[in-house]
Design a protein around this motif. Structure first.
Motif, short mmCIF file in Angstrom:
data_model
loop_
_atom_site.label_atom_id
_atom_site.label_comp_id
_atom_site.label_asym_id
_atom_site.label_seq_id
_atom_site.Cartn_x
_atom_site.Cartn_y
_atom_site.Cartn_z
N ALA A 93 40.27 42.11 38.10
CA ALA A 93 39.83 40.95 37.32
C ALA A 93 38.60 40.27 37.92
O ALA A 93 37.91 39.51 37.22
N ASP A 94 38.32 40.55 39.19
CA ASP A 94 37.12 39.98 39.83
C ASP A 94 35.90 40.88 39.66
O ASP A 94 34.78 40.45 39.96
N LYS B 144 40.56 42.82 43.44
CA LYS B 144 41.21 42.59 42.15
C LYS B 144 40.28 43.07 41.03
O LYS B 144 39.09 42.72 41.01
N THR C 94 40.03 44.34 28.60
CA THR C 94 41.32 43.66 28.75
C THR C 94 41.83 43.93 30.15
O THR C 94 42.31 45.04 30.45
N VAL C 95 41.72 42.94 31.01
CA VAL C 95 42.16 43.08 32.40
C VAL C 95 43.00 41.84 32.76
O VAL C 95 42.43 40.77 32.99
N PRO C 96 44.32 41.96 32.77
CA PRO C 96 45.18 40.82 33.12
C PRO C 96 44.85 40.28 34.51
O PRO C 96 44.63 41.05 35.45
N THR C 97 44.82 38.96 34.62
CA THR C 97 44.48 38.35 35.91
C THR C 97 45.60 38.49 36.93
O THR C 97 45.37 38.31 38.13
N ASP C 98 46.82 38.77 36.47
CA ASP C 98 47.95 38.87 37.40
C ASP C 98 48.18 40.29 37.92
O ASP C 98 49.19 40.57 38.58
N SER D 69 46.23 43.43 43.51
CA SER D 69 44.99 43.95 44.11
C SER D 69 45.14 45.44 44.39
O SER D 69 46.25 45.94 44.60
N PRO E 233 34.91 42.02 34.59
CA PRO E 233 34.16 41.11 33.70
C PRO E 233 32.67 41.04 34.02
O PRO E 233 31.83 41.03 33.11
#
Length: 479
Positions: A322-323, A320, A346-350, A353, A326
């Motif tokens: 988001a993992d 992902k 800006t990386v949406p968590t949803d 993968s 950041p």
């Protein structure tokens, strides 16, 4: 025919069962096809009106030979398609076998017991007033109650035990056996279609042999041509690899020589008896910078070599963004702050993968972010954004840096290439970061593109395959 009286019918075994059987030999399907073509060539050349009994592998390439004969010989002829089929109705006696072609023939049903020989056989029998020939091929297989050989296996590359004969005794015995096999239908077939001529025309037999040799020569020439073409292609690939290797080694040597030359120059200047303190400090800094550059270059080279060796055997993993993003951004925040650069993401968590080489996604983000920060002047901005775009998950690294000239964009992924931007000499990368990014993306079905204008900044866009991509099968590219 009464199933209780049915025996394991076999054209191949009947041909072997005569007192002086023909010699059987192993052929591949291509050679078998050449024998069929040679027989058709003879019939067409002599305009011979023949009766043909056949059971051939599925596929238009085989039936095309019978169509060729039927369209070339204008006199009446009888052609019987002996296939293993379900019971048919009277209206199905004559069918168009190839749908789009014009071959019409009588369909003859062969009953087959489980694991029968005829299920694994192909044959073509030709009889005319003064000529006859037989080609019978059998695919040996392990005979068990749960597995009957499939057409697909028979027609590819497995060897076929084959008999080729112009012996009237052999051919007549096969036809007699065939007549008994189709006893219920034989009454509607002319008697002459089961009778082999007592004497064959020697000239036709000689011509058949000549055409078989000619067809085999054509196959041999084709095989030789294909082998030569493959060897040439392989040699060209090897030469290209050698050339690229030479260019790579030449570039490596040049890259290693440059800092060494500057180190040697700085050392010689330090030995000057008239050197001033500020000059000494400048030369010491030069030594330090060039040693750092040498270290970065060697480390990057080792990383690239290791990457090239391991990529083919490296498995793909789902990660992902988001993992990953950041953590990398937070690592570079101190560097960005020191240069007065605004760094944000800006990386949406949803986001779904994505597939990437194991550990590769982090490397991709590090190299792109490092590249943007290095080529962005004080007070500039760098953004990292991610979103779904069509069938891909898109990662975008945008900066307000010095930009790249249009003529240089095609070269930036080459090994050791560094953009001539006028940025301070502190930028001493090895010129391998974008090369590594591209290699990683090639091996996971991703891609990278660049848009840039001088003095306006650059946008690096990475496209990655999402978890549910149709191009992926169990973590492997479906290409």
């Amino acid at each position: 025919m009464n199933d209780s009286l049915h025996k394991d019918f076999s054209v191949y075994q009947l041909a072997l069962g005569v007192e002086s059987p023909s010699q059987a030999f192993a052929l591949n399907p291509a050679t078998l096809l050449s024998l069929v073509r040679a027989t058709i060539d003879l019939l067409i050349e002599g305009q011979i009106n023949a009766t043909i009994w056949f059971k051939l592998p599925p596929g238009k390439i085989w039936y095309a030979e019978l169509i060729r004969y039927q369209s070339s010989v204008k006199t009446a002829n009888s052609i019987y398609d002996c296939q293993i089929r379900e019971k048919k109705t009277a209206s199905e006696d004559e069918i168009d076998l190839t749908s789009s072609s014009s071959l019409f023939c009588r369909s003859i049903n062969l009953s087959a017991i489980p694991n029968s020989h005829i299920s694994c056989e192909y044959f073509i029998i030709v009889i005319s007033q003064n000529f006859a020939s037989l080609i019978a091929a059998y695919q040996p297989t392990k005979r068990d109650t749960s597995n009957i050989i499939s057409h697909a296996n028979t027609t590819k590359s497995q060897p076929l035990s084959t008999i080729v004969s112009v012996d009237t005794q052999v051919i007549q015995k096969v036809l007699d056996g065939l007549k008994q096999e189709i006893l219920s239908e034989a009454e509607t077939i002319p008697h002459t279609d089961f009778v082999v001529p007592s004497v064959l025309e020697p000239t036709l037999v000689s011509k058949l042999l000549a055409k078989q040799i000619q067809r085999q020569d054509e196959i041999n020439r084709q095989i030789r041509t294909e082998r030569i073409a493959k060897l040439k292609e392989k040699n060209q690939t090897l030469h290209k690899k050698e050339r690229l290797k030479d260019e790579y080694l030449s570039n490596v040597c040049q890259e290693l020589r440059t800092p060494l030359t500057q180190i040697k120059t700085a050392l010689s200047l330090l030995n000057s008896p008239n050197i001033k303190p500020n000059q000494r400090q400048r030369y010491l800094q030069m030594l330090n910078n060039q040693c750092d550059r040498q270290s970065i270059l060697i480390t990057s080279l080792l990383d690239l070599v290791e990457l090239e060796h391991t990529l083919e055997n490296t498995t793909l993993e789902l990660v992902k963004l988001a993992d990953i993003v950041p953590g990398v951004v937070s690592t570079y925040q101190p560097v960005a702050q020191e240069k007065g650069i605004m760094l944000a993401y800006t990386v949406p968590t949803d986001l779904p993968s994505v597939w990437c080489v194991s550990g590769g996604l982090k490397q991709i983000v590090i190299h792109l972010l490092n590249n943007s920060i290095n080529f962005t002047n004080n007070g500039g901005q760098v953004w990292v954004k991610a979103r779904v775009q069509g069938e891909y998950v898109q990662l975008e690294v945008r900066d307000t840096g010095v930009g790249i000239a249009e003529s240089e964009i095609p070269k930036i992924f080459d090994c050791f290439y560094r953009v001539r931007s006028g940025v301070s000499d502190e930028i001493n990368g090895a010129g391998l970061g974008l090369t590594i990014v591209q290699r990683l993306l090639w091996n996971c079905g991703g891609s990278i593109s660049v848009k840039s204008k001088v003095d306006e900044g650059s946008v690096f866009t990475v496209q990655l395959l999402p978890e549910n991509s149709k191009m992926m099968i169990s973590g492997k590219l479906n290409i």
